[in-house]
Design a protein around this motif. Structure first.
Motif, PDB file in Angstrom:
ATOM      1  N   SER A  73       0.827  -1.208   0.000  1.00  0.00           N
ATOM      2  CA  SER A  73       0.000   0.000   0.000  1.00  0.00           C
ATOM      3  C   SER A  73       0.865   1.263   0.000  1.00  0.00           C
ATOM      4  CB  SER A  73      -0.940   0.011   1.199  1.00  0.00           C
ATOM      5  OG  SER A  73      -0.200  -0.046   2.419  1.00  0.00           O
ATOM      6  N   LYS A  74       1.937   1.229   0.780  1.00  0.00           N
ATOM      7  CA  LYS A  74       2.806   2.399   0.884  1.00  0.00           C
ATOM      8  C   LYS A  74       3.593   2.620  -0.391  1.00  0.00           C
ATOM      9  CE  LYS A  74       6.206   4.600   3.901  1.00  0.00           C
ATOM     10  NZ  LYS A  74       6.999   4.479   5.156  1.00  0.00           N
ATOM     11  N   ARG A  75       4.152   1.539  -0.961  1.00  0.00           N
ATOM     12  CA  ARG A  75       4.952   1.705  -2.175  1.00  0.00           C
ATOM     13  C   ARG A  75       4.070   2.082  -3.363  1.00  0.00           C
ATOM     14  NH1 ARG A  75       5.331  -4.332  -2.025  1.00  0.00           N
ATOM     15  NH2 ARG A  75       4.365  -5.128  -3.942  1.00  0.00           N
ATOM     16  N   ARG A  76       2.837   1.556  -3.417  1.00  0.00           N
ATOM     17  CA  ARG A  76       1.925   1.918  -4.497  1.00  0.00           C
ATOM     18  C   ARG A  76       1.541   3.394  -4.408  1.00  0.00           C
ATOM     19  NH1 ARG A  76      -0.659  -2.592  -7.161  1.00  0.00           N
ATOM     20  NH2 ARG A  76       1.164  -3.852  -7.750  1.00  0.00           N
ATOM     21  N   GLU A  77       1.336   3.875  -3.204  1.00  0.00           N
ATOM     22  CA  GLU A  77       0.995   5.284  -3.021  1.00  0.00           C
ATOM     23  C   GLU A  77       2.141   6.181  -3.494  1.00  0.00           C
ATOM     24  OE1 GLU A  77      -0.275   8.410   0.571  1.00  0.00           O
ATOM     25  OE2 GLU A  77       0.252   6.317   1.031  1.00  0.00           O
ATOM     26  N   ARG A  78       3.348   5.796  -3.132  1.00  0.00           N
ATOM     27  CA  ARG A  78       4.512   6.598  -3.524  1.00  0.00           C
ATOM     28  C   ARG A  78       4.746   6.505  -5.027  1.00  0.00           C
ATOM     29  NH1 ARG A  78       8.398   9.306  -1.166  1.00  0.00           N
ATOM     30  NH2 ARG A  78      10.423   9.488  -2.183  1.00  0.00           N
ATOM     31  N   ALA A  79       4.630   5.306  -5.574  1.00  0.00           N
ATOM     32  CA  ALA A  79       4.818   5.136  -7.016  1.00  0.00           C
ATOM     33  C   ALA A  79       3.773   5.923  -7.798  1.00  0.00           C
ATOM     34  CB  ALA A  79       4.764   3.661  -7.384  1.00  0.00           C
ATOM     35  N   GLN A  80       2.545   5.936  -7.313  1.00  0.00           N
ATOM     36  CA  GLN A  80       1.491   6.669  -8.000  1.00  0.00           C
ATOM     37  C   GLN A  80       1.789   8.163  -8.039  1.00  0.00           C
ATOM     38  OE1 GLN A  80      -1.432   5.115  -9.475  1.00  0.00           O
ATOM     39  NE2 GLN A  80      -1.240   7.098 -10.496  1.00  0.00           N
ATOM     40  N   TYR A  81       2.356   8.676  -6.961  1.00  0.00           N
ATOM     41  CA  TYR A  81       2.713  10.092  -6.917  1.00  0.00           C
ATOM     42  C   TYR A  81       3.682  10.432  -8.046  1.00  0.00           C
ATOM     43  CZ  TYR A  81       5.117  14.369  -5.529  1.00  0.00           C
ATOM     44  OH  TYR A  81       5.678  15.616  -5.541  1.00  0.00           O
ATOM     45  N   TYR A  82       4.699   9.600  -8.252  1.00  0.00           N
ATOM     46  CA  TYR A  82       5.700   9.895  -9.270  1.00  0.00           C
ATOM     47  C   TYR A  82       5.191   9.579 -10.672  1.00  0.00           C
ATOM     48  CZ  TYR A  82       8.981  11.073  -5.671  1.00  0.00           C
ATOM     49  OH  TYR A  82       9.589  11.719  -4.618  1.00  0.00           O
ATOM     50  N   ILE A  83       4.336   8.601 -10.810  1.00  0.00           N
ATOM     51  CA  ILE A  83       3.692   8.351 -12.103  1.00  0.00           C
ATOM     52  C   ILE A  83       2.873   9.572 -12.519  1.00  0.00           C
ATOM     53  CG2 ILE A  83       1.911   6.984 -13.267  1.00  0.00           C
ATOM     54  CD1 ILE A  83       2.939   4.562 -11.636  1.00  0.00           C
ATOM     55  N   ASP A  84       2.134  10.117 -11.574  1.00  0.00           N
ATOM     56  CA  ASP A  84       1.368  11.334 -11.853  1.00  0.00           C
ATOM     57  C   ASP A  84       2.296  12.500 -12.178  1.00  0.00           C
ATOM     58  OD1 ASP A  84      -0.815   9.780 -11.240  1.00  0.00           O
ATOM     59  OD2 ASP A  84      -1.244  10.760  -9.320  1.00  0.00           O
ATOM     60  N   LEU A  85       3.399  12.600 -11.431  1.00  0.00           N
ATOM     61  CA  LEU A  85       4.324  13.721 -11.594  1.00  0.00           C
ATOM     62  C   LEU A  85       4.923  13.761 -12.994  1.00  0.00           C
ATOM     63  CD1 LEU A  85       5.886  16.102 -10.227  1.00  0.00           C
ATOM     64  CD2 LEU A  85       7.668  14.438  -9.672  1.00  0.00           C
ATOM     65  N   VAL A  86       5.240  12.587 -13.551  1.00  0.00           N
ATOM     66  CA  VAL A  86       5.867  12.551 -14.880  1.00  0.00           C
ATOM     67  C   VAL A  86       4.831  12.510 -16.004  1.00  0.00           C
ATOM     68  CG1 VAL A  86       7.952  11.446 -13.991  1.00  0.00           C
ATOM     69  CG2 VAL A  86       6.103  10.015 -14.918  1.00  0.00           C
ATOM     70  N   GLY A  87       3.551  12.643 -15.663  1.00  0.00           N
ATOM     71  CA  GLY A  87       2.512  12.740 -16.675  1.00  0.00           C
ATOM     72  C   GLY A  87       2.034  11.433 -17.251  1.00  0.00           C
ATOM     73  N   LEU A  88       2.088  10.346 -16.470  1.00  0.00           N
ATOM     74  CA  LEU A  88       1.669   9.033 -16.967  1.00  0.00           C
ATOM     75  C   LEU A  88       0.434   8.490 -16.250  1.00  0.00           C
ATOM     76  CD1 LEU A  88       5.073   7.210 -17.577  1.00  0.00           C
ATOM     77  CD2 LEU A  88       3.512   8.183 -19.272  1.00  0.00           C
ATOM     78  N   LYS A  89      -0.333   9.357 -15.616  1.00  0.00           N
ATOM     79  CA  LYS A  89      -1.565   8.915 -14.979  1.00  0.00           C
ATOM     80  C   LYS A  89      -2.482   8.282 -16.025  1.00  0.00           C
ATOM     81  CE  LYS A  89      -5.326  10.472 -11.985  1.00  0.00           C
ATOM     82  NZ  LYS A  89      -5.915  11.638 -11.271  1.00  0.00           N
ATOM     83  N   GLY A  90      -2.989   7.106 -15.707  1.00  0.00           N
ATOM     84  CA  GLY A  90      -3.820   6.359 -16.641  1.00  0.00           C
ATOM     85  C   GLY A  90      -3.077   5.265 -17.376  1.00  0.00           C
ATOM     86  N   PHE A  91      -1.737   5.254 -17.246  1.00  0.00           N
ATOM     87  CA  PHE A  91      -0.923   4.238 -17.917  1.00  0.00           C
ATOM     88  C   PHE A  91      -0.309   3.254 -16.932  1.00  0.00           C
ATOM     89  CE2 PHE A  91      -1.071   7.725 -20.913  1.00  0.00           C
ATOM     90  CZ  PHE A  91      -1.222   7.096 -22.137  1.00  0.00           C
ATOM     91  N   GLU A  92      -0.822   3.228 -15.713  1.00  0.00           N
ATOM     92  CA  GLU A  92      -0.222   2.396 -14.664  1.00  0.00           C
ATOM     93  C   GLU A  92      -0.165   0.910 -15.042  1.00  0.00           C
ATOM     94  OE1 GLU A  92      -2.052   6.007 -12.747  1.00  0.00           O
ATOM     95  OE2 GLU A  92      -2.627   4.545 -14.286  1.00  0.00           O
ATOM     96  N   LYS A  93      -1.138   0.428 -15.802  1.00  0.00           N
ATOM     97  CA  LYS A  93      -1.217  -0.996 -16.138  1.00  0.00           C
ATOM     98  C   LYS A  93      -0.618  -1.297 -17.511  1.00  0.00           C
ATOM     99  CE  LYS A  93      -5.311  -1.782 -13.270  1.00  0.00           C
ATOM    100  NZ  LYS A  93      -6.715  -2.263 -13.238  1.00  0.00           N
ATOM    101  N   SER A  94      -0.036  -0.296 -18.145  1.00  0.00           N
ATOM    102  CA  SER A  94       0.552  -0.497 -19.472  1.00  0.00           C
ATOM    103  C   SER A  94       1.943  -1.113 -19.361  1.00  0.00           C
ATOM    104  CB  SER A  94       0.645   0.836 -20.219  1.00  0.00           C
ATOM    105  OG  SER A  94      -0.635   1.401 -20.411  1.00  0.00           O
ATOM    106  N   TYR A  95       2.296  -1.927 -20.356  1.00  0.00           N
ATOM    107  CA  TYR A  95       3.629  -2.520 -20.424  1.00  0.00           C
ATOM    108  C   TYR A  95       4.522  -1.662 -21.326  1.00  0.00           C
ATOM    109  CZ  TYR A  95       1.819  -6.638 -18.069  1.00  0.00           C
ATOM    110  OH  TYR A  95       1.267  -7.473 -17.139  1.00  0.00           O
ATOM    111  N   PRO A  96       5.834  -1.706 -21.122  1.00  0.00           N
ATOM    112  CA  PRO A  96       6.745  -0.857 -21.904  1.00  0.00           C
ATOM    113  C   PRO A  96       6.573  -0.969 -23.411  1.00  0.00           C
ATOM    114  CG  PRO A  96       7.920  -1.792 -20.052  1.00  0.00           C
ATOM    115  CD  PRO A  96       6.542  -2.427 -20.052  1.00  0.00           C
ATOM    116  N   VAL A  97       6.255  -2.151 -23.923  1.00  0.00           N
ATOM    117  CA  VAL A  97       6.118  -2.344 -25.358  1.00  0.00           C
ATOM    118  C   VAL A  97       4.997  -1.493 -25.941  1.00  0.00           C
ATOM    119  CG1 VAL A  97       4.496  -4.290 -25.216  1.00  0.00           C
ATOM    120  CG2 VAL A  97       6.095  -4.125 -27.161  1.00  0.00           C
TER     121      VAL A  97
END
Length: 259
Positions: free
Chosen positions: A118-142
């Motif tokens: 729960s803690k790591r997901r919360e922190r990871a979500q913050y940085y995903i949002d920060l770099v402009g990738l909100k909505g792509f959390e379940k996407s794979y690099p390919v």
């Protein structure tokens, strides 16, 4: 415009007479030679020089991915002998785990450190949002573009809460338009998340646009030829007279080098 700046003794990164030689005897090759460098807290320092001059090797010595032949690298007052969580690395290639999603890649370091989900997901979500990738959390690099993959790499580096971010030509493989966009993005991210950043590039416009200070290296073996304090106001314009003046000054210094 050229300037020197007295740095305090409490610098975050200190390189004391560091050198690196690969190989032995007749096959030895000196890549880094007697570099002294102090980098302050929250300073954005760009390591700039010609291709294959030793910039990446110098960064790898700071990261602990390579060991010095002579001298010593210190981060936060401690000798660098191996990679450590206080130093986040962003590579030329994205170096993402293809079998992990965006969320899985960004949270990976915290997961390996045993941080609760729960803690790591919360922190990871913050940085995903920060770099402009909100909505792509379940996407794979390919499924992501090159610029998006580098955003994931940046978010992953910041997520471990390092005091130093090391970036090795992270935008070098992007097309020109995406590169300009990512330069603007990294400036925005750095203004939000204060860190000490060491950024390697061979692109002079990128160096001037991003840096608080530019370290110009000689051709291999790399030594410090000159330092420039970039005191231009932000956001910077690539075509302002001050920007072009500094570009001309640094270019003139490079023209004197044996490239």
């Amino acid at each position: 415009m050229e300037n020197t700046r007295k740095l305090e003794n409490d610098c975050v990164v200190r390189c004391d007479h560091i050198g690196k030689i690969f190989g032995e005897f007749e096959t030895s090759h000196e890549v880094v030679k007697d570099i002294n460098l102090n980098i302050k807290e929250n300073e954005f320092v760009v390591i700039f020089g010609p291709g294959q001059c030793g910039k990446t090797t110098l960064l790898n010595l700071m990261a602990g991915l390579e060991q010095t032949t002579s001298g010593e690298v210190n981060v936060n007052g401690k000798p660098v002998t191996a990679p450590g969580p206080e130093r986040g690395m962003v590579y030329q290639t994205t170096a993402l785990f293809p079998w992990l999603t965006v969320m899985g890649n960004v949270e990976f370091g915290l997961k390996m450190a045993g941080v609760k989900k729960s803690k790591r997901r919360e922190r990871a979500q913050y940085y995903i949002d920060l770099v402009g990738l909100k909505g792509f959390e379940k996407s794979y690099p390919v499924k992501l573009s090159g610029g998006m993959c580098q955003r994931v790499g940046i978010a992953r580096a910041y997520c471990n809460d390092p005091s130093v971010i090391l970036m090795d030509e992270p935008f070098g493989h992007l097309d020109a338009q995406t590169r300009y966009l990512m330069e603007e993005e990294i400036e925005r991210i750095c203004s939000t998340e204060k860190r000490t950043v060491v950024f390697v590039t061979n692109n002079i416009e990128e160096a001037i646009y991003l840096a608080d200070r530019i370290i110009l290296l000689t051709n291999c073996p790399a030594t410090v030829k000159k330092e420039y304090v970039v005191d231009l106001p932000r956001p910077r314009s690539y075509v302002s007279p001050e920007f072009l003046e500094l570009r001309e000054l640094i270019t003139s210094e490079m023209d004197e080098m044996d490239l």
